[in-house]
Enzyme design. Structure first.
Site, short mmCIF file in Angstrom:
data_model
loop_
_atom_site.label_atom_id
_atom_site.label_comp_id
_atom_site.label_asym_id
_atom_site.label_seq_id
_atom_site.Cartn_x
_atom_site.Cartn_y
_atom_site.Cartn_z
N LYS A 1 0.82 -1.21 0.00
CA LYS A 1 0.00 0.00 0.00
C LYS A 1 0.86 1.27 0.00
O LYS A 1 0.66 2.16 -0.82
CB LYS A 1 -0.93 0.02 1.24
CG LYS A 1 -1.99 -1.05 1.22
CD LYS A 1 -2.95 -0.90 2.38
CE LYS A 1 -2.26 -1.09 3.73
NZ LYS A 1 -1.73 -2.45 3.92
N THR A 2 1.79 1.30 0.92
CA THR A 2 2.62 2.49 1.02
C THR A 2 3.49 2.63 -0.23
O THR A 2 3.69 3.73 -0.74
CB THR A 2 3.51 2.40 2.28
OG1 THR A 2 2.67 2.11 3.39
CG2 THR A 2 4.22 3.70 2.53
N ASP B 1 -2.42 8.12 3.51
CA ASP B 1 -1.91 6.81 3.94
C ASP B 1 -2.65 6.41 5.22
O ASP B 1 -3.14 7.25 5.95
CB ASP B 1 -0.41 6.93 4.21
CG ASP B 1 0.26 5.56 4.27
OD1 ASP B 1 -0.37 4.57 3.85
OD2 ASP B 1 1.43 5.49 4.71
N GLU B 2 -2.72 5.12 5.50
CA GLU B 2 -3.34 4.62 6.74
C GLU B 2 -4.72 5.21 6.96
O GLU B 2 -5.04 5.69 8.05
CB GLU B 2 -2.45 4.93 7.96
CG GLU B 2 -1.00 4.54 7.80
CD GLU B 2 -0.71 3.09 8.17
OE1 GLU B 2 -1.66 2.29 8.19
OE2 GLU B 2 0.45 2.77 8.41
N GLN C 1 -6.08 -3.26 10.39
CA GLN C 1 -4.98 -2.63 11.11
C GLN C 1 -5.41 -1.35 11.81
O GLN C 1 -4.58 -0.50 12.17
CB GLN C 1 -3.82 -2.32 10.16
CG GLN C 1 -3.15 -3.57 9.62
CD GLN C 1 -1.89 -3.24 8.84
OE1 GLN C 1 -0.95 -2.68 9.36
NE2 GLN C 1 -1.89 -3.59 7.56
N ARG D 1 4.46 -7.54 11.16
CA ARG D 1 5.67 -6.73 10.94
C ARG D 1 6.84 -7.63 10.58
O ARG D 1 7.87 -7.18 10.09
CB ARG D 1 6.06 -5.92 12.20
CG ARG D 1 5.03 -4.91 12.70
CD ARG D 1 4.58 -3.98 11.64
NE ARG D 1 3.36 -4.47 11.03
CZ ARG D 1 2.89 -4.04 9.87
NH1 ARG D 1 3.55 -3.14 9.19
NH2 ARG D 1 1.79 -4.52 9.37
N1 LIG Z 1 5.57 -5.74 -6.31
C1 LIG Z 1 6.48 -5.90 -5.34
N2 LIG Z 1 7.61 -6.56 -5.54
C2 LIG Z 1 8.52 -6.71 -4.56
N3 LIG Z 1 8.39 -6.24 -3.33
C3 LIG Z 1 7.29 -5.55 -3.04
C4 LIG Z 1 6.27 -5.33 -4.01
N4 LIG Z 1 5.29 -4.62 -3.44
C5 LIG Z 1 5.68 -4.40 -2.17
N5 LIG Z 1 6.87 -4.95 -1.91
C6 LIG Z 1 7.58 -4.94 -0.61
O1 LIG Z 1 6.73 -5.43 0.40
C7 LIG Z 1 6.96 -4.77 1.62
C8 LIG Z 1 5.70 -4.16 2.16
O2 LIG Z 1 5.30 -3.04 1.39
P1 LIG Z 1 4.53 -1.81 2.01
O3 LIG Z 1 5.21 -1.36 3.25
O4 LIG Z 1 4.28 -0.83 0.95
O5 LIG Z 1 3.21 -2.53 2.41
P2 LIG Z 1 1.94 -1.97 3.13
O6 LIG Z 1 0.78 -2.54 2.44
O7 LIG Z 1 2.03 -0.51 3.27
O8 LIG Z 1 2.12 -2.67 4.52
P3 LIG Z 1 1.46 -2.36 5.93
O9 LIG Z 1 0.02 -2.14 5.74
O10 LIG Z 1 1.74 -3.61 6.69
O11 LIG Z 1 2.20 -1.19 6.47
C9 LIG Z 1 8.03 -3.73 1.35
O12 LIG Z 1 9.28 -4.22 1.72
C10 LIG Z 1 7.94 -3.55 -0.15
O13 LIG Z 1 9.18 -3.13 -0.69
#
Ligand SMILES: Nc1ncnc2c1ncn2[C@@H]1O[C@H](COP(=O)(O)OP(=O)(O)OP(=O)(O)O)[C@@H](O)[C@H]1O
Length: 721
Positions: free
Chosen positions: A32-33, A217-218, A248, A600
């Site tokens: 997401k981020t 975000d969030e 979350q 995490r």
């Molecule tokens: N398409 C992709 N290929 C490889 N790695 C990825 C890809 N998409 C995300 N990642 C990796 O997955 C991990 C999680 O990504 P991110 O922090 O953006 O997730 P999130 O959805 O925001 O998580 P959360 O809600 O738990 O905070 C990061 O290390 C990111 O680099």
DNA sequence: AAGTGCTTGCTTTTT
DNA sequence: GCAAGCACTT
């Protein structure tokens, strides 16, 4: 844009979504981020959006900083100059400073922190002769805060009970005093901005037209005020992009409201919803455990979490004999993980429910002479000396600030006691002034019309302090922030006051020194900017530096990821916290908090509890967290199906001491963490830890059959397999 | 006004 | 078990 290649189809759809409202709902680690940051880059590089037309909001300064850094990696510096990227509060601060003509405050307003707020509420409660025991300032303040988060003013405050009546009265008076102090609290920042945009079309349009894209975000953690705010800011272009995960949501206690998703869908019926499914962070075992926990939550759609990162290792469960052993287990295990080169120290994190729990963990780290980084816990900004100095600077900037004046009027002690302070407040009230203004006037001595109101003994120190404040105010016009800082500290004799040559005194002075270092960054900026920054930044924003393990609360861990995660204190009463036992809503939030913690972890997860724990006073028996039962037993090692697996042998209470002898050992250990071993009666197991003690090797082994056992290598017949 | 010693009641989580 | 808050003394 080559970075688009690295995204999966859904992620790419989100990053490149056309104009219009978009809602991205997705589980942890699904990117997401990442999608949000790449969309910023995409808009600038591909869609010709200018940086200053982009507004990106986060909840914490840390998240904002991190996002800024991630965008920087994708685009050249000059291409991103001017993006409005920050926390809700910092963005509101920027808007409010420019628009004070529409507000009841002046542009040099200060931001009150929780301490200041409590001080004012306490004053009000006392003056109203309200029973402080029945109406605790913190609880009244909580009610006021919740109201503000829902955009409810004191006038509109609903009164169903007598208690509401009281709160309403305090709220009204509290607000009056904030305005008189030319101050806003955190909640005001959101409410003022939201109301300003709502009620003033010309101001709203100015910002709404400027921001072609608004990204949040969030989103699951927004409260009503924050939602109203982004809705107004996106009202012209309607390009609003929100990412979030209802599972979350862990900030309902401070007004976060996942119904904002429904509001969003109502207010933007043409919204596109994009789901991201694949998890890129964690091993499948960790995700399976996470699903076990979250699937038991009520009122939610089941989501499947999957990854192609492989199954990974089982989750370690350790039940320590007491909380000291719990802490040293964590530190020992991290030392092992690092020694065996499985993880860098910086890949490891220890998470806990309450800040107070960090203490034992820290002690264990100190004892083992290993460095660590602690996030949050008011270690710096909460210190008395730091708050004092900031209060002086705030007074210089804004003498109307009643909270700061009350805080430091007698620091260092200058003969102004309760009685005099009360009179000062009274005189101020009678003349429709703030106490600070009366104080400044008293500097004129007998000339001042207020002089007569005080006894000679009281008037002198007041006049003295007033005079000092007046000279600082004049000096501030020509001095830089660090110069003013030095001047204030010197005039106060603050060093002599706090540094009594004791170890503690030196410690306190170091904090003042540290604060001074922070002012150096403001040599070319205004006091105003310095104070605003100090108010919005906190110990939570500890900069990631050095390759060392991180200690943080589960709340602070949201949005982060670590190779190896240790969650400690998995006892009923801690997680879930006892304060949430009687509210189902609160219990659900505790569950989600645990879920956030689990997710995490990238590769290795340790779940840890202690069968007894030092409550207040003596050690008390504890019971395992009810959430542990929701993790399928076959994902765990170190726990038998019946639960209570390893009762600590009496010797184990001295674990911490064993750790120290370890470093002095001369003999090599025969077993290492991770080694598979076989025991004649307990069968196969994995070595957790091994150390030399009194010429014998003491080995901790997790057996598949009985869990963790401590063995002596010379007595037990252990074979390496 | 300020220092001393005793009582109370307390502990989520954060911008 | 500890810190803040209180009453009491100087
Ligand atoms: N398409 C992709 N290929 C490889 N790695 C990825 C890809 N998409 C995300 N990642 C990796 O997955 C991990 C999680 O990504 P991110 O922090 O953006 O997730 P999130 O959805 O925001 O998580 P959360 O809600 O738990 O905070 C990061 O290390 C990111 O680099």
């Amino acid at each position: 844009m080559d970075f688009l290649d690295k995204l999966n189809n859904q992620q790419r759809a989100a990053v490149t979504a056309g104009n219009g409202p978009v809602l991205v709902v997705a589980g942890p680690g699904s990117g997401k981020t990442r999608v949000l940051t790449q969309r910023i880059a995409y808009l600038i590089a591909e869609e010709g959006v200018r940086p200053w037309q982009i507004l990106a909001v986060t909840f914490t300064n840390k998240a904002a900083r991190e996002m800024g850094e991630r965008v920087k990696k994708l685009l050249p510096d000059q291409a991103i100059e001017g993006i409005m990227l920050g926390t809700f509060h910092s963005i509101c601060g920027r808007i409010l400073r420019r628009e004070t003509e529409y507000l009841p405050i002046q542009s040099n307003f200060v931001i009150f922190d929780t301490d200041d707020q409590e001080r004012i509420v306490k004053n009000v409660i006392r003056e109203f002769n309200i029973n402080e025991k029945l109406y605790r300032p913190a609880s009244v303040l909580g009610a006021i805060s919740r109201a503000k988060n829902e955009l409810i003013t004191a006038d509109d405050y609903p009164t169903q009970t007598y208690r509401d009546e009281i709160v309403k009265r305090v709220y009204a008076e509290y607000q009056k005093r904030l305005v008189a102090s030319n101050a806003v609290d955190f909640d005001d920042m959101l409410m003022y901005t939201a109301r300003l945009l709502e009620e003033n079309p010309s101001v709203r349009d100015k910002y709404a037209q400027r921001f072609r894209h608004v990204l949040v975000d969030e989103f699951q953690d927004t409260n009503l005020a924050q939602y109203a705010l982004v809705k107004q800011l996106a009202s012209f272009n309607r390009n609003i992009f929100c990412v979030g995960d209802p599972d979350q949501s862990i900030y309902a206690w401070r007004g976060a409201d996942w119904r904002n998703v429904q509001r969003f869908e109502q207010d933007f019926p043409d919204a596109q919803t994009i789901l991201l499914e694949q998890n890129y962070r964690s091993r499948q075992t960790i995700l399976d455990a996470a699903m076990g926990v979250i699937d038991r939550a009520h009122n939610r759609r089941k989501k499947k979490l999957f990854t192609d990162r492989g199954e990974g290792e089982k989750i370690f469960f350790y039940e320590a004999p007491d909380d000291y052993a719990e802490a040293s287990f964590v530190v020992d295990t991290i030392a092992q993980l690092v020694a065996s080169r499985q993880f860098e120290p910086g890949d490891c994190a220890v998470m806990y429910r309450t800040n107070a729990m960090s203490r034992l963990i820290e002690e264990a780290f100190l004892q083992a002479r290993l460095p660590y980084r602690l996030v949050g816990a008011q270690r710096f900004y909460g210190r008395r000396e730091v708050k004092d100095i900031i209060a002086f600077l705030r007074l210089v900037h804004n003498p109307a600030d009643e909270a700061s004046l009350d805080r430091v009027i007698n620091v260092p002690p200058r003969g102004i006691g309760d009685k005099t302070l009360t009179t000062l407040h009274l005189v101020a009230r009678q003349n429709n002034l703030q106490p600070g203004h009366v104080l400044l006037d008293l500097a004129r001595g007998k000339e001042s019309p207020y002089w007569e109101s005080f006894s000679g003994r009281a008037a002198l120190p007041l006049a003295d302090f007033g005079g000092m404040l007046a000279t600082w105010r004049t000096a501030a016009l020509s001095l830089t922030v660090p110069e003013l800082f030095d001047r204030v500290v010197k005039d106060l004799g603050y060093k002599e006051y706090i540094d009594d040559e004791s170890e503690e005194g030196e410690d306190h002075w170091e904090n003042v020194d540290e604060l001074r270092r922070l002012t150096l960054e403001y040599s070319t900026r205004t006091l105003d900017e310095f104070l605003e920054n100090i108010a919005l930044v906190s110990d939570q924003d500890t900069i990631t530096e050095g390759n060392v393990p991180t200690l943080l609360t589960l709340h602070a861990a949201k949005g982060l990821e670590f190779g190896a995660v240790f969650i400690v204190g998995l006892d009923d009463g801690i997680l879930p916290h006892s304060r949430s036992f009687d509210e189902p809503e609160g219990m659900e939030e505790e569950r989600r908090l645990f879920y956030v913690g689990i997710t995490r972890a990238k590769d290795k997860l340790y779940l840890i509890r202690s069968i007894q724990r030092g409550g207040r006073g003596s050690q008390e028996e504890t019971f395992p967290s009810r959430f542990l039962d929701d993790i399928p037993a076959d994902l765990l090692i170190g726990k038998t199906r019946t639960g209570r697996a390893m009762r600590g042998a009496p010797a184990e209470t001295k674990w911490a001491i064993h750790t120290r002898t370890q470093s002095a050992s001369v003999i090599e250990t025969q077993f290492r963490a991770g080694t598979r071993v076989k025991h004649s009666s307990w069968g196969e197991g994995i070595v957790l830890d091994s150390k030399i003690q009194d010429d014998d090797e003491i080995v901790d082994v997790v057996f598949n059959s009985v869990g963790i056992k401590r063995l002596s290598a010379s007595l037990a017949n252990l074979k390496i397999i």
